[in-house]
Structures are given as structure tokens and as C-alpha cells.
Design a protein around this motif. Structure first.
Motif, PDB file in Angstrom:
ATOM      1  N   LYS A  26       0.829  -1.211   0.000  1.00  0.00           N
ATOM      2  CA  LYS A  26       0.000   0.000   0.000  1.00  0.00           C
ATOM      3  C   LYS A  26       0.859   1.255   0.000  1.00  0.00           C
ATOM      4  N   GLU A  27       1.930   1.253   0.793  1.00  0.00           N
ATOM      5  CA  GLU A  27       2.843   2.388   0.862  1.00  0.00           C
ATOM      6  C   GLU A  27       4.102   1.957   1.603  1.00  0.00           C
ATOM      7  N   LYS A  28       5.211   2.645   1.311  1.00  0.00           N
ATOM      8  CA  LYS A  28       6.437   2.307   2.035  1.00  0.00           C
ATOM      9  C   LYS A  28       6.234   2.674   3.504  1.00  0.00           C
ATOM     10  N   ARG A  29       6.792   1.853   4.365  1.00  0.00           N
ATOM     11  CA  ARG A  29       6.621   2.058   5.802  1.00  0.00           C
ATOM     12  C   ARG A  29       7.935   1.849   6.530  1.00  0.00           C
ATOM     13  N   SER A  30       8.053   2.575   7.615  1.00  0.00           N
ATOM     14  CA  SER A  30       9.240   2.378   8.444  1.00  0.00           C
ATOM     15  C   SER A  30       9.096   1.060   9.201  1.00  0.00           C
ATOM     16  N   ILE A  31      10.217   0.526   9.601  1.00  0.00           N
ATOM     17  CA  ILE A  31      10.188  -0.722  10.364  1.00  0.00           C
ATOM     18  C   ILE A  31       9.436  -0.508  11.667  1.00  0.00           C
ATOM     19  N   THR A  32       9.593   0.662  12.261  1.00  0.00           N
ATOM     20  CA  THR A  32       8.877   0.982  13.504  1.00  0.00           C
ATOM     21  C   THR A  32       7.373   0.962  13.267  1.00  0.00           C
ATOM     22  N   ALA A  33       6.914   1.565  12.174  1.00  0.00           N
ATOM     23  CA  ALA A  33       5.472   1.599  11.864  1.00  0.00           C
ATOM     24  C   ALA A  33       4.937   0.194  11.613  1.00  0.00           C
ATOM     25  N   ILE A  34       5.736  -0.632  10.979  1.00  0.00           N
ATOM     26  CA  ILE A  34       5.317  -2.022  10.734  1.00  0.00           C
ATOM     27  C   ILE A  34       5.215  -2.768  12.060  1.00  0.00           C
ATOM     28  N   ALA A  35       6.217  -2.601  12.913  1.00  0.00           N
ATOM     29  CA  ALA A  35       6.250  -3.312  14.198  1.00  0.00           C
ATOM     30  C   ALA A  35       5.068  -2.957  15.080  1.00  0.00           C
ATOM     31  N   GLU A  36       4.538  -1.747  14.958  1.00  0.00           N
ATOM     32  CA  GLU A  36       3.386  -1.326  15.770  1.00  0.00           C
ATOM     33  C   GLU A  36       2.131  -2.144  15.472  1.00  0.00           C
ATOM     34  N   ASN A  37       2.099  -2.845  14.340  1.00  0.00           N
ATOM     35  CA  ASN A  37       0.936  -3.637  13.947  1.00  0.00           C
ATOM     36  C   ASN A  37       0.988  -5.081  14.448  1.00  0.00           C
TER      37      ASN A  37
END
Length: 110
Positions: A26-37
Motif C-alpha cells: 500500500k505504501e512504504k513504511r518504516s520498520i517501527t510503523a510495521i512493528a506497531e501492527n
């Protein structure tokens, strides 16, 4: 430092990694943003991301102190080829059935 190549099918076998790919698609994401999920540690998420990177599905872009995951469409070529082989097989089988039915099927009465 060498990077270990990962079998793309093995990388896709994990539901968490497939979820990461869906997010990054959907969009590039930071590793931190991914980990929050996820309900797992950030290092565990980083390990999944490393597997996806080694399989060629994602690239990592560094911007400042953040690392962003970006989908690498070229990484899906092996999977596409494998699926394409079966698509060709079934297309040929259905075409053969269509030809058989066209020449051997009874004509319906009106």
C-alpha cells in the motif's frame, strides 16, 4: 558481509510476512510503523523483514535514522513464473475441453 538468499516460497509461507508485504504494498513504511501492527518484539519483526529482503520481496531505504521498507516488484518474478506454468497448463486444458465440447456435444433441440 554476505546475505543469505531465501526461497521465496518459504518467505511467503509465514502469515506475518505476508501481512508485512500487504502493508508495504500500500505504501512504504518504516520498520517501527510495521512493528506497531504486531504483538511481537521489534527485533522479531526486523527478522521477518530481513527474510523478506533476502528473498527479494522488499528493499530497505535509509532516511536519517529511519529505515523504510519498499515493495520490490521484481522480487516476485520467480513466484509469477511458477504460477504462470500452472496457468498455462489449465488454460490449455480448458481450451482442449472447449474444442472437445464444440465438436462432440449434442446440439440442443429447440
Amino acid at each position: 558481509m554476505s546475505t543469505e538468499t531465501v526461497d521465496p516460497f518459504q518467505a511467503l509461507a509465514d502469515p506475518g510476512r505476508r501481512e508485512i508485504l500487504m502493508m508495504v504494498a500500500k505504501e512504504k513504511r518504516s520498520i517501527t510503523a510495521i512493528a506497531e501492527n504486531f504483538d511481537i518484539s521489534r527485533p522479531a519483526v526486523s527478522k521477518h523483514i530481513k527474510i523478506l529482503q533476502n528473498a527479494g520481496f522488499i528493499n530497505i531505504e535509509e532516511k536519517g535514522r529511519e529505515r523504510y521498507c519498499v515493495l520490490n516488484q521484481n522480487g516476485f518474478s520467480e513466484v509469477r513464473q511458477w504460477i504462470g506454468m500452472f496457468e498455462e497448463y489449465w488454460t490449455a486444458q480448458l481450451k482442449s475441453l472447449e474444442n472437445y465440447l464444440a465438436t462432440n456435444a449434442p446440439i440442443p433441440k429447440k
